[in-house]
Design an enzyme around this catalytic site. Structure first.
Site, PDB file in Angstrom:
ATOM      1  N   PRO A   1     -13.795   0.514  -4.484  1.00 15.87           N
ATOM      2  CA  PRO A   1     -15.003   0.564  -5.322  1.00 15.87           C
ATOM      3  C   PRO A   1     -15.153   1.834  -6.160  1.00 15.87           C
ATOM      4  O   PRO A   1     -16.196   2.044  -6.759  1.00 15.87           O
ATOM      5  CB  PRO A   1     -16.126   0.459  -4.290  1.00 15.87           C
ATOM      6  CG  PRO A   1     -15.569   1.084  -3.052  1.00 15.87           C
ATOM      7  CD  PRO A   1     -14.095   0.771  -3.053  1.00 15.87           C
TER       8      PRO A   1
ATOM      9  N   CYS B   1      -5.820   3.572   4.829  1.00 12.64           N
ATOM     10  CA  CYS B   1      -6.725   3.842   5.954  1.00 12.64           C
ATOM     11  C   CYS B   1      -6.194   3.069   7.160  1.00 12.64           C
ATOM     12  O   CYS B   1      -6.957   2.446   7.899  1.00 12.64           O
ATOM     13  CB  CYS B   1      -8.174   3.493   5.619  1.00 12.64           C
ATOM     14  SG  CYS B   1      -8.408   1.825   5.000  1.00 12.64           S
TER      15      CYS B   1
HETATM   16  C1  SAM Z   1      -8.200   0.680  -0.095  1.00 10.55           C
HETATM   17  S1  SAM Z   1      -8.999  -0.080  -1.414  1.00 10.55           S
HETATM   18  C2  SAM Z   1      -9.177   1.236  -2.548  1.00 10.55           C
HETATM   19  C3  SAM Z   1     -10.353   2.131  -2.273  1.00 10.55           C
HETATM   20  C4  SAM Z   1     -10.625   3.072  -3.434  1.00 10.55           C
HETATM   21  N1  SAM Z   1      -9.470   3.868  -3.776  1.00 10.55           N
HETATM   22  C5  SAM Z   1     -11.799   3.993  -3.167  1.00 10.55           C
HETATM   23  O1  SAM Z   1     -11.599   5.108  -2.722  1.00 10.55           O
HETATM   24  O2  SAM Z   1     -12.931   3.573  -3.397  1.00 10.55           O
HETATM   25  C6  SAM Z   1      -7.726  -1.007  -2.136  1.00 10.55           C
HETATM   26  C7  SAM Z   1      -8.125  -1.703  -3.418  1.00 10.55           C
HETATM   27  O3  SAM Z   1      -6.947  -2.225  -4.018  1.00 10.55           O
HETATM   28  C8  SAM Z   1      -7.252  -3.446  -4.625  1.00 10.55           C
HETATM   29  N2  SAM Z   1      -5.965  -4.156  -4.810  1.00 10.55           N
HETATM   30  C9  SAM Z   1      -5.310  -4.946  -3.939  1.00 10.55           C
HETATM   31  N3  SAM Z   1      -4.156  -5.372  -4.466  1.00 10.55           N
HETATM   32  C10 SAM Z   1      -4.064  -4.820  -5.695  1.00 10.55           C
HETATM   33  C11 SAM Z   1      -3.113  -4.890  -6.738  1.00 10.55           C
HETATM   34  N4  SAM Z   1      -1.995  -5.620  -6.604  1.00 10.55           N
HETATM   35  N5  SAM Z   1      -3.354  -4.217  -7.878  1.00 10.55           N
HETATM   36  C12 SAM Z   1      -4.491  -3.483  -8.022  1.00 10.55           C
HETATM   37  N6  SAM Z   1      -5.436  -3.381  -7.075  1.00 10.55           N
HETATM   38  C13 SAM Z   1      -5.220  -4.039  -5.917  1.00 10.55           C
HETATM   39  C14 SAM Z   1      -8.211  -4.095  -3.664  1.00 10.55           C
HETATM   40  O4  SAM Z   1      -8.963  -5.107  -4.308  1.00 10.55           O
HETATM   41  C15 SAM Z   1      -9.060  -2.899  -3.251  1.00 10.55           C
HETATM   42  O5  SAM Z   1     -10.158  -2.759  -4.086  1.00 10.55           O
END
Ligand code: SAM
Length: 452
Positions: free
Chosen positions: A269, A387
């Protein structure tokens, strides 16, 4: 007399509504129709706002205690409920949760569960619900003693997960389990470009909100008691954000400098996106996120903080859909993962996470990591983060990457900020691993890679 009756029936009906919604949320989670956070976001508008805390307590509570409650429920039931009656199973788990962990009077917990069967148009289950919950009321101590030796009861985690954690982290197992079973502390990140942590702490104190400084992030404050964000002074003006201390470390490690062209490749987010922009002026930041609905969260976060970035909704692994060929100086790659370091914030993991999910995550991470590496300029740095507590997603993922990418090397996590003390977590073969810690940070993994 009549006034008393009206009030008590009002209270009961509103609580029923929170309970009914909780039944739906828990059923959907049991049926793998979404996570607790997405289910709550979708359904919390169905209850009066003053009952949202009760709804959350019920849903978070059942998920957090699920391994225990599930073992008890299966012990009490002669035959498990069929899938079409998952709503009844959710009702039973909620009843057991109230009987074991909440102040609800026992008779009310039982009666509400029986009434819930009627509201679900399953009158046939009322007797069964009544009998099962009354038996638990009478025999709770004996039943818990009988089941105590089961790993699910002893650790209140799925058996497979305890086994894996014990295999990888035998010395830290007890600490991990204890922290993962408790409510996480509320940690905020002070926007140091607007106000110092000291000043903000004093402002909080004036409002009667006590806090203590985080040990590792100079922006972190732990609140003695959680509050709504609207109660945080100048929250809407972007003075603070809610963010775990371990998550805050990424911006210190990447240490943005004026003029840096940075990619935040899995951004929603947007917690870390905002922090990267707080650290330096004139940073050119591109945030890529796969999910459109999560992308909206980055937008609102940045709007509140008054920052802007180039936002792209795309699969980060498919470079031809979003990359213009201009290389980045620094990349934050906070990949999707098993979230086994943040179970206390996402306790539905105890219900739905399966061993196969880890393998699936590993291959998604691999694909994103291999692709996004191309977009880093020679001499540039990529911070890989999860995480997760699973080495497959962390140090082993990086080991495989380094074996295949001859132009990559891992470097100390304070390479870009020499005065940033590496006193958190433990060193592993590549990078550092943090474990969830009582009254402190979540479980996290970081590795800093340099393109040579
Ligand atoms: C661990 S969360 C990131 C949290 C964010 N960095 C923060 O600190 O608020 C991982 C995110 O990667 C997104 N995601 C998953 N696969 C992805 C892809 N192939 N390309 C881009 N985003 C992706 C997910 O929807 C999710 O929002």
């Amino acid at each position: 007399m009549s006034q008393k009756n009206t009030m008590s029936s009002d209270t009961t009906s509103i609580q029923h509504s929170a309970r009914q919604v909780a039944i739906e949320v828990i059923s959907n989670i049991l049926l793998q129709q979404g996570s607790l956070s997405t289910q709550l976001a979708r359904h919390q508008l169905d209850v009066a706002s003053e009952h949202i805390p009760l709804l959350k307590e019920l849903c978070f509570g059942v998920c957090r205690q699920y391994p225990k409650l599930n073992s008890i429920a299966l012990h009490l039931l002669e035959h498990p409920f069929e899938e079409k009656d998952t709503d009844l199973y959710a009702t039973l788990l909620l009843g057991l949760y109230q009987l074991t962990y909440m102040n609800t009077p026992d008779h009310a917990a039982v009666n509400e569960s029986v009434e819930a069967c009627r509201l679900l148009n399953k009158d046939w289950a009322t007797k069964l619900m009544n009998a099962v919950l009354r038996r638990y009321q009478r025999e709770a101590d004996d039943i818990v003693e009988l089941l105590e030796a089961m790993p699910s009861i002893e650790y209140n985690h799925p058996k497979w997960l305890v086994k894996r954690l014990n295999k990888h982290w035998p010395d830290q197992l007890e600490e991990i389990i204890e922290a993962s079973n408790t409510h996480p502390p509320m940690c905020i990140r002070v926007n140091e470009s607007r106000v110092s942590r000291e000043t903000y702490k004093a402002t909080l104190m004036e409002k009667g909100i006590k806090s203590t400084e985080g040990e590792f992030s100079s922006a972190a404050l732990y609140l003695r008691n959680a509050v709504r964000v609207t109660e945080l002074p100048n929250f809407e003006d972007g003075f603070v954000s809610v963010q775990d201390e371990a998550a805050q470390l990424s911006a210190y490690i990447l240490s943005p400098q004026a003029g840096d062209k940075i990619l935040d490749a899995c951004a929603a987010p947007g917690g870390k996106t905002g922090h990267l922009l707080e650290k330096a002026d004139n940073v050119e930041l591109t945030a890529v996120e796969l999910e459109p609905w999560r992308m909206e969260k980055i937008e609102s976060n940045l709007e509140r903080l008054s920052y802007s970035a180039k936002l792209i909704c795309a699969d980060a692994a498919e470079l031809d859909t979003w990359w213009d060929g201009e290389h980045f100086d620094k990349i934050l790659l906070d990949v999707p993962c098993s979230a086994t370091g943040v179970i206390r914030r996402n306790p539905d993991i105890k219900i739905n996470r399966k061993p196969a999910d880890i393998d699936e995550m590993v291959s998604i991470q691999r694909e994103i990591l291999d692709s996004v590496w191309t977009t880093l300029k020679p001499g540039g740095f990529m911070l890989y983060a999860t995480c997760s507590l699973m080495p497959e997603e962390n140090e082993l993922q990086i080991q495989r990457f380094l074996e295949n990418q001859k132009n990559a090397t891992d470097v100390p996590l304070n390479t870009l900020a020499a005065d940033f003390a590496l006193e958190w977590g433990i060193p592993v073969s590549h990078g550092r691993q943090l474990f969830p810690s009582l009254e402190s940070h979540d479980g996290f993994y970081y590795c800093l890679l340099k393109k040579i």
